[in-house]
Design an enzyme around this catalytic site. Sequence first.
Site, PDB file in Angstrom:
ATOM      1  N   GLY A   1       0.868  -1.179   0.000  1.00  0.00           N
ATOM      2  CA  GLY A   1       0.000   0.000   0.000  1.00  0.00           C
ATOM      3  C   GLY A   1       0.898   1.220   0.000  1.00  0.00           C
ATOM      4  N   ALA A   2       0.639   2.149  -0.939  1.00  0.00           N
ATOM      5  CA  ALA A   2       1.588   3.240  -1.191  1.00  0.00           C
ATOM      6  C   ALA A   2       2.003   4.022   0.061  1.00  0.00           C
ATOM      7  CB  ALA A   2       1.018   4.159  -2.270  1.00  0.00           C
TER       8      ALA A   2
ATOM      9  N   ASP B   1      -1.375   4.872  -6.633  1.00  0.00           N
ATOM     10  CA  ASP B   1       0.064   4.709  -6.369  1.00  0.00           C
ATOM     11  C   ASP B   1       0.877   5.841  -6.958  1.00  0.00           C
ATOM     12  OD1 ASP B   1      -1.089   1.802  -6.197  1.00  0.00           O
ATOM     13  OD2 ASP B   1       0.786   1.887  -5.066  1.00  0.00           O
TER      14      ASP B   1
ATOM     15  N   ASN C   1      -2.905   2.592 -10.337  1.00  0.00           N
ATOM     16  CA  ASN C   1      -3.376   1.905  -9.132  1.00  0.00           C
ATOM     17  C   ASN C   1      -3.352   0.405  -9.422  1.00  0.00           C
ATOM     18  OD1 ASN C   1      -4.400   2.046  -6.391  1.00  0.00           O
ATOM     19  ND2 ASN C   1      -6.345   1.321  -7.223  1.00  0.00           N
ATOM     20  N   LYS C   2      -3.757  -0.361  -8.461  1.00  0.00           N
ATOM     21  CA  LYS C   2      -3.689  -1.823  -8.573  1.00  0.00           C
ATOM     22  C   LYS C   2      -4.292  -2.315  -9.883  1.00  0.00           C
ATOM     23  CE  LYS C   2      -2.093  -4.080  -6.457  1.00  0.00           C
ATOM     24  NZ  LYS C   2      -0.694  -4.486  -6.822  1.00  0.00           N
TER      25      LYS C   2
END
Length: 343
Positions: A33-34, A225, A235-236
Amino acid sequence: MLDQRRLPSEEISYTYTDYREVARAIREMVIRGAPAIGVAAAMGVALGVLKSAAISMDELGPEFAQICDTLAETRPTAVDLFWALERMKARFAELAERKTDIPEIRKAMVAEAQQIHLEKRATDEAIGRFGADFMPRDGQVMTQCNAGALATGGIGTALGVIRIAVEQGKNLHVLVPETRPYLQGARLTAWELHRGGIPLTLITDNMVGHFLKTGKVGAIVTGADRIAANGDTANKIGTYQMAVLAKENNVPFYIAAPVSTFDLSIPDGEHIPIEERSAAEVTHLHGVRIAPDVPAAHPAFDVTPARYIAAIFTERGVARDPYMHSLSALAAAAPPFSSASAR
Ligand code: MRU
Protein backbone atom coordinates in the site's frame (compact mmCIF):
# COMPACT_ATOMS: atom_id res chain seq x y z
CA MET A 1 5.34 -4.91 11.15
CA LEU A 2 2.13 -6.92 10.73
CA ASP A 3 2.74 -9.57 8.05
CA GLN A 4 0.03 -8.81 5.48
CA ARG A 5 0.94 -11.92 3.49
CA ARG A 6 -0.47 -14.08 6.28
CA LEU A 7 -3.78 -12.23 6.72
CA PRO A 8 -6.55 -13.06 7.29
CA SER A 9 -5.65 -16.48 8.66
CA GLU A 10 -2.80 -15.43 10.94
CA GLU A 11 -1.86 -12.17 12.67
CA ILE A 12 1.92 -12.26 12.97
CA SER A 13 4.12 -9.22 13.57
CA TYR A 14 7.88 -8.80 13.24
CA THR A 15 10.33 -6.40 14.85
CA TYR A 16 13.13 -5.40 12.50
CA THR A 17 16.47 -4.11 13.70
CA ASP A 18 18.22 -3.74 10.34
CA TYR A 19 17.17 -1.46 7.48
CA ARG A 20 17.91 -4.26 4.98
CA GLU A 21 15.19 -6.33 6.64
CA VAL A 22 12.77 -3.44 6.19
CA ALA A 23 13.70 -3.21 2.50
CA ARG A 24 13.12 -6.92 2.10
CA ALA A 25 9.76 -6.68 3.90
CA ILE A 26 8.64 -3.97 1.46
CA ARG A 27 9.82 -5.95 -1.59
CA GLU A 28 8.19 -9.15 -0.39
CA MET A 29 4.90 -7.47 0.54
CA VAL A 30 4.99 -8.00 4.30
CA ILE A 31 3.84 -4.39 4.16
CA ARG A 32 2.20 -2.92 1.08
CA GLY A 33 0.00 0.00 0.00
CA ALA A 34 1.59 3.24 -1.19
CA PRO A 35 1.52 5.40 1.98
CA ALA A 36 2.43 2.46 4.25
CA ILE A 37 5.42 1.69 2.05
CA GLY A 38 6.49 5.33 2.38
CA VAL A 39 6.21 5.27 6.17
CA ALA A 40 8.10 1.96 6.30
CA ALA A 41 10.87 3.35 4.09
CA ALA A 42 11.22 6.42 6.34
CA MET A 43 11.37 4.14 9.39
CA GLY A 44 13.94 2.02 7.54
CA VAL A 45 16.15 5.06 6.95
CA ALA A 46 15.85 6.04 10.62
CA LEU A 47 16.74 2.50 11.66
CA GLY A 48 19.75 2.48 9.34
CA VAL A 49 21.10 5.71 10.83
CA LEU A 50 20.27 4.64 14.37
CA LYS A 51 22.18 1.37 14.00
CA SER A 52 25.08 2.78 12.00
CA ALA A 53 28.53 2.44 13.56
CA ALA A 54 29.70 5.66 11.85
CA ILE A 55 31.51 8.11 14.09
CA SER A 56 31.98 10.94 11.60
CA MET A 57 29.96 12.54 8.82
CA ASP A 58 32.59 11.29 6.36
CA GLU A 59 31.51 7.78 7.29
CA LEU A 60 27.80 8.42 7.81
CA GLY A 61 27.24 10.37 4.56
CA PRO A 62 28.03 7.49 2.14
CA GLU A 63 26.31 4.97 4.42
CA PHE A 64 23.18 7.14 4.47
CA ALA A 65 23.16 7.20 0.64
CA GLN A 66 23.48 3.41 0.60
CA ILE A 67 20.59 3.03 3.05
CA CYS A 68 18.35 5.25 0.91
CA ASP A 69 19.33 3.46 -2.32
CA THR A 70 18.58 0.06 -0.83
CA LEU A 71 15.11 1.17 0.24
CA ALA A 72 14.47 2.89 -3.12
CA GLU A 73 15.13 -0.33 -4.99
CA THR A 74 12.24 -2.20 -3.41
CA ARG A 75 9.12 -1.27 -5.41
CA PRO A 76 9.05 1.10 -8.40
CA THR A 77 5.47 2.33 -8.90
CA ALA A 78 4.25 3.93 -5.67
CA VAL A 79 5.70 7.43 -5.55
CA ASP A 80 5.09 7.74 -1.80
CA LEU A 81 8.18 5.57 -1.26
CA PHE A 82 10.39 8.06 -3.10
CA TRP A 83 8.59 11.01 -1.53
CA ALA A 84 9.38 9.68 1.96
CA LEU A 85 13.01 8.99 1.05
CA GLU A 86 13.39 12.51 -0.38
CA ARG A 87 11.99 13.94 2.80
CA MET A 88 14.45 11.95 4.94
CA LYS A 89 17.30 13.04 2.63
CA ALA A 90 16.28 16.69 2.91
CA ARG A 91 16.24 16.48 6.70
CA PHE A 92 19.61 14.73 6.74
CA ALA A 93 21.12 17.39 4.45
CA GLU A 94 19.73 20.13 6.70
CA LEU A 95 21.33 18.54 9.78
CA ALA A 96 24.64 17.95 7.99
CA GLU A 97 24.66 21.56 6.82
CA ARG A 98 24.28 22.70 10.42
CA LYS A 99 27.17 20.42 11.46
CA THR A 100 24.88 18.59 13.87
CA ASP A 101 26.64 15.87 15.85
CA ILE A 102 25.94 12.21 15.08
CA PRO A 103 23.87 11.37 18.20
CA GLU A 104 21.60 14.33 17.41
CA ILE A 105 21.28 13.23 13.78
CA ARG A 106 20.19 9.77 14.92
CA LYS A 107 17.48 11.28 17.13
CA ALA A 108 16.34 13.67 14.42
CA MET A 109 16.04 10.90 11.82
CA VAL A 110 13.83 8.87 14.16
CA ALA A 111 11.72 11.96 14.92
CA GLU A 112 11.31 12.71 11.20
CA ALA A 113 10.13 9.17 10.41
CA GLN A 114 7.65 9.32 13.30
CA GLN A 115 6.45 12.70 12.10
CA ILE A 116 5.85 11.29 8.61
CA HIS A 117 3.73 8.55 10.17
CA LEU A 118 1.73 11.08 12.20
CA GLU A 119 1.16 13.23 9.13
CA LYS A 120 -0.07 10.24 7.14
CA ARG A 121 -2.70 9.64 9.81
CA ALA A 122 -3.86 13.25 9.69
CA THR A 123 -3.81 13.10 5.89
CA ASP A 124 -6.15 10.10 5.81
CA GLU A 125 -8.65 11.85 8.08
CA ALA A 126 -8.66 14.93 5.87
CA ILE A 127 -9.03 12.90 2.66
CA GLY A 128 -11.86 10.99 4.28
CA ARG A 129 -13.73 14.15 5.20
CA PHE A 130 -13.47 15.60 1.68
CA GLY A 131 -14.42 12.33 0.02
CA ALA A 132 -17.30 11.38 2.30
CA ASP A 133 -19.46 14.16 0.80
CA PHE A 134 -19.31 12.37 -2.55
CA MET A 135 -20.55 9.03 -1.24
CA PRO A 136 -24.23 8.24 -1.73
CA ARG A 137 -26.52 8.61 1.29
CA ASP A 138 -27.65 5.05 0.96
CA GLY A 139 -26.60 2.08 -1.16
CA GLN A 140 -23.64 0.25 -2.63
CA VAL A 141 -20.14 1.52 -3.30
CA MET A 142 -17.23 -0.36 -4.84
CA THR A 143 -13.50 -0.25 -4.22
CA GLN A 144 -10.44 -2.10 -5.53
CA CYS A 145 -7.44 -3.71 -3.85
CA ASN A 146 -6.86 -2.48 -0.28
CA ALA A 147 -6.61 1.23 0.36
CA GLY A 148 -7.44 0.95 4.03
CA ALA A 149 -5.62 1.20 7.35
CA LEU A 150 -3.32 -1.66 6.36
CA ALA A 151 -2.16 0.35 3.35
CA THR A 152 -1.49 3.66 5.08
CA GLY A 153 -0.95 3.49 8.83
CA GLY A 154 -3.98 5.76 9.32
CA ILE A 155 -7.65 5.01 8.57
CA GLY A 156 -6.91 4.47 4.90
CA THR A 157 -7.57 6.58 1.83
CA ALA A 158 -10.44 4.98 -0.13
CA LEU A 159 -11.59 2.99 2.91
CA GLY A 160 -11.11 6.10 5.05
CA VAL A 161 -13.62 7.90 2.80
CA ILE A 162 -16.07 5.04 3.23
CA ARG A 163 -15.48 4.84 6.96
CA ILE A 164 -16.06 8.55 7.55
CA ALA A 165 -19.18 8.49 5.36
CA VAL A 166 -20.52 5.62 7.50
CA GLU A 167 -19.62 7.50 10.70
CA GLN A 168 -21.57 10.46 9.32
CA GLY A 169 -24.64 8.24 9.13
CA LYS A 170 -24.53 7.13 5.50
CA ASN A 171 -25.85 3.65 4.96
CA LEU A 172 -23.20 2.08 2.74
CA HIS A 173 -22.59 -1.47 1.62
CA VAL A 174 -19.21 -2.13 0.00
CA LEU A 175 -18.67 -4.40 -2.99
CA VAL A 176 -15.13 -5.75 -2.67
CA PRO A 177 -13.51 -7.34 -5.74
CA GLU A 178 -11.02 -10.00 -4.64
CA THR A 179 -8.20 -8.32 -6.65
CA ARG A 180 -6.32 -11.18 -8.26
CA PRO A 181 -3.62 -12.26 -8.22
CA TYR A 182 -2.51 -11.03 -4.80
CA LEU A 183 -6.03 -10.95 -3.36
CA GLN A 184 -5.69 -7.71 -1.42
CA GLY A 185 -9.49 -7.30 -1.72
CA ALA A 186 -10.41 -10.76 -0.47
CA ARG A 187 -7.71 -11.06 2.17
CA LEU A 188 -7.24 -7.49 3.42
CA THR A 189 -10.17 -5.21 2.52
CA ALA A 190 -12.72 -7.84 3.47
CA TRP A 191 -10.85 -8.39 6.77
CA GLU A 192 -10.63 -4.68 7.55
CA LEU A 193 -14.24 -3.84 6.70
CA HIS A 194 -15.56 -6.87 8.55
CA ARG A 195 -13.55 -5.98 11.66
CA GLY A 196 -14.72 -2.39 11.38
CA GLY A 197 -18.38 -3.43 11.19
CA ILE A 198 -18.92 -2.04 7.68
CA PRO A 199 -21.17 -4.30 5.61
CA LEU A 200 -19.59 -5.78 2.51
CA THR A 201 -20.01 -8.36 -0.19
CA LEU A 202 -16.94 -10.03 -1.65
CA ILE A 203 -17.06 -10.53 -5.43
CA THR A 204 -14.60 -11.94 -7.95
CA ASP A 205 -12.92 -9.50 -10.32
CA ASN A 206 -14.91 -10.74 -13.32
CA MET A 207 -18.18 -9.73 -11.62
CA VAL A 208 -17.30 -6.01 -11.63
CA GLY A 209 -19.00 -5.25 -14.99
CA HIS A 210 -22.11 -7.17 -14.02
CA PHE A 211 -22.56 -5.30 -10.75
CA LEU A 212 -21.94 -1.91 -12.38
CA LYS A 213 -24.42 -2.69 -15.18
CA THR A 214 -27.21 -3.79 -12.90
CA GLY A 215 -27.30 -0.20 -11.70
CA LYS A 216 -27.03 -0.57 -7.96
CA VAL A 217 -23.58 0.95 -7.39
CA GLY A 218 -23.65 4.63 -6.40
CA ALA A 219 -19.90 5.33 -6.54
CA ILE A 220 -16.48 3.75 -6.82
CA VAL A 221 -13.54 4.94 -4.73
CA THR A 222 -10.03 3.53 -4.99
CA GLY A 223 -6.55 4.56 -3.86
CA ALA A 224 -3.63 5.50 -6.10
CA ASP A 225 0.06 4.71 -6.37
CA ARG A 226 1.11 7.55 -8.66
CA ILE A 227 -0.83 10.43 -10.24
CA ALA A 228 0.73 12.15 -13.26
CA ALA A 229 0.41 15.90 -13.93
CA ASN A 230 -2.59 15.39 -16.24
CA GLY A 231 -4.45 13.21 -13.68
CA ASP A 232 -3.68 9.80 -15.24
CA THR A 233 -3.50 7.49 -12.24
CA ALA A 234 -1.67 4.23 -11.56
CA ASN A 235 -3.38 1.90 -9.13
CA LYS A 236 -3.69 -1.82 -8.57
CA ILE A 237 -4.12 -3.92 -11.71
CA GLY A 238 -7.82 -4.09 -12.59
CA THR A 239 -8.56 -0.47 -11.69
CA TYR A 240 -8.48 0.66 -15.35
CA GLN A 241 -11.13 -1.79 -16.51
CA MET A 242 -13.26 -0.86 -13.49
CA ALA A 243 -13.05 2.85 -14.37
CA VAL A 244 -13.97 2.25 -18.03
CA LEU A 245 -16.94 0.11 -17.05
CA ALA A 246 -17.96 2.76 -14.52
CA LYS A 247 -18.10 5.43 -17.24
CA GLU A 248 -20.06 3.10 -19.53
CA ASN A 249 -22.60 2.62 -16.75
CA ASN A 250 -22.69 6.22 -15.44
CA VAL A 251 -21.16 5.36 -12.07
CA PRO A 252 -18.80 8.07 -10.75
CA PHE A 253 -15.26 6.78 -10.33
CA TYR A 254 -13.19 8.59 -7.66
CA ILE A 255 -9.58 8.42 -6.50
CA ALA A 256 -8.64 9.08 -2.86
CA ALA A 257 -4.94 9.79 -2.39
CA PRO A 258 -2.51 12.09 -0.58
CA VAL A 259 -0.75 14.91 -2.43
CA SER A 260 2.48 12.94 -1.92
CA THR A 261 1.09 10.55 -4.55
CA PHE A 262 1.26 13.28 -7.22
CA ASP A 263 4.17 13.04 -9.61
CA LEU A 264 3.97 16.37 -11.40
CA SER A 265 7.37 15.74 -12.98
CA ILE A 266 5.74 13.43 -15.51
CA PRO A 267 3.18 14.77 -17.98
CA ASP A 268 0.98 11.67 -18.23
CA GLY A 269 0.51 8.04 -17.29
CA GLU A 270 2.71 6.76 -20.14
CA HIS A 271 5.68 7.71 -17.97
CA ILE A 272 4.65 5.76 -14.88
CA PRO A 273 6.89 2.73 -14.26
CA ILE A 274 4.77 -0.37 -13.83
CA GLU A 275 6.10 -3.03 -11.48
CA GLU A 276 6.27 -6.52 -12.97
CA ARG A 277 5.96 -9.10 -10.25
CA SER A 278 6.63 -12.80 -10.29
CA ALA A 279 4.57 -15.00 -12.63
CA ALA A 280 4.36 -17.51 -9.77
CA GLU A 281 1.91 -15.15 -8.05
CA VAL A 282 -0.43 -15.85 -10.99
CA THR A 283 0.21 -19.54 -11.51
CA HIS A 284 0.12 -20.39 -7.82
CA LEU A 285 -2.25 -19.67 -4.96
CA HIS A 286 -0.73 -19.97 -1.48
CA GLY A 287 2.01 -22.14 -2.93
CA VAL A 288 -0.42 -24.45 -4.74
CA ARG A 289 -0.14 -24.56 -8.52
CA ILE A 290 -3.46 -23.64 -10.19
CA ALA A 291 -2.23 -23.51 -13.81
CA PRO A 292 0.03 -25.68 -15.95
CA ASP A 293 3.67 -24.73 -16.26
CA VAL A 294 3.06 -21.97 -18.83
CA PRO A 295 4.24 -18.37 -19.11
CA ALA A 296 2.19 -15.94 -17.01
CA ALA A 297 2.26 -12.14 -16.79
CA HIS A 298 1.92 -10.07 -13.66
CA PRO A 299 1.92 -6.31 -14.15
CA ALA A 300 1.04 -5.22 -10.59
CA PHE A 301 -0.56 -1.89 -11.60
CA ASP A 302 -2.40 -0.30 -14.50
CA VAL A 303 -3.00 3.30 -15.48
CA THR A 304 -6.47 4.84 -15.59
CA PRO A 305 -6.63 7.81 -17.98
CA ALA A 306 -7.80 11.01 -16.29
CA ARG A 307 -10.94 11.21 -18.45
CA TYR A 308 -12.45 8.33 -16.48
CA ILE A 309 -11.84 9.98 -13.09
CA ALA A 310 -14.72 12.09 -11.76
CA ALA A 311 -12.64 13.64 -8.95
CA ILE A 312 -9.52 13.09 -6.85
CA PHE A 313 -9.90 13.52 -3.09
CA THR A 314 -6.77 14.74 -1.30
CA GLU A 315 -6.01 16.13 2.15
CA ARG A 316 -5.93 19.63 0.67
CA GLY A 317 -9.22 19.47 -1.19
CA VAL A 318 -10.82 17.90 -4.23
CA ALA A 319 -9.26 18.00 -7.70
CA ARG A 320 -11.44 17.92 -10.78
CA ASP A 321 -10.90 18.12 -14.51
CA PRO A 322 -8.85 19.86 -15.90
CA TYR A 323 -6.38 18.07 -13.62
CA MET A 324 -3.36 19.82 -15.11
CA HIS A 325 -4.55 22.92 -13.23
CA SER A 326 -6.32 21.47 -10.22
CA LEU A 327 -3.46 19.13 -9.24
CA SER A 328 -0.79 21.81 -9.44
CA ALA A 329 -3.00 24.18 -7.43
CA LEU A 330 -3.36 21.54 -4.68
CA ALA A 331 0.37 20.78 -4.77
CA ALA A 332 1.05 24.47 -4.13
CA ALA A 333 -1.60 24.80 -1.39
CA ALA A 334 -0.73 24.65 2.31
CA PRO A 335 -1.06 21.22 3.94
CA PRO A 336 -3.79 20.94 6.62
CA PHE A 337 -1.09 20.46 9.29
CA SER A 338 2.45 21.63 9.96
CA SER A 339 5.26 19.28 8.98
CA ALA A 340 7.74 21.10 11.23
CA SER A 341 6.13 20.23 14.55
CA ALA A 342 8.67 17.46 15.33
CA ARG A 343 11.66 19.84 15.24
O1 MRU B 1 0.69 -3.92 -4.55
P1 MRU B 1 0.06 -3.16 -3.42
O2 MRU B 1 -0.81 -4.00 -2.55
O3 MRU B 1 1.07 -2.35 -2.66
O4 MRU B 1 -0.89 -2.13 -4.17
C1 MRU B 1 -1.69 -1.28 -3.41
C2 MRU B 1 -2.59 -0.43 -4.21
O5 MRU B 1 -2.63 -0.48 -5.41
C3 MRU B 1 -3.38 0.60 -3.45
O6 MRU B 1 -4.60 0.84 -4.04
C4 MRU B 1 -2.60 1.91 -3.41
O7 MRU B 1 -1.27 1.67 -3.00
C5 MRU B 1 -3.20 2.91 -2.52
S1 MRU B 1 -3.12 2.42 -0.83
C6 MRU B 1 -3.83 3.65 0.09
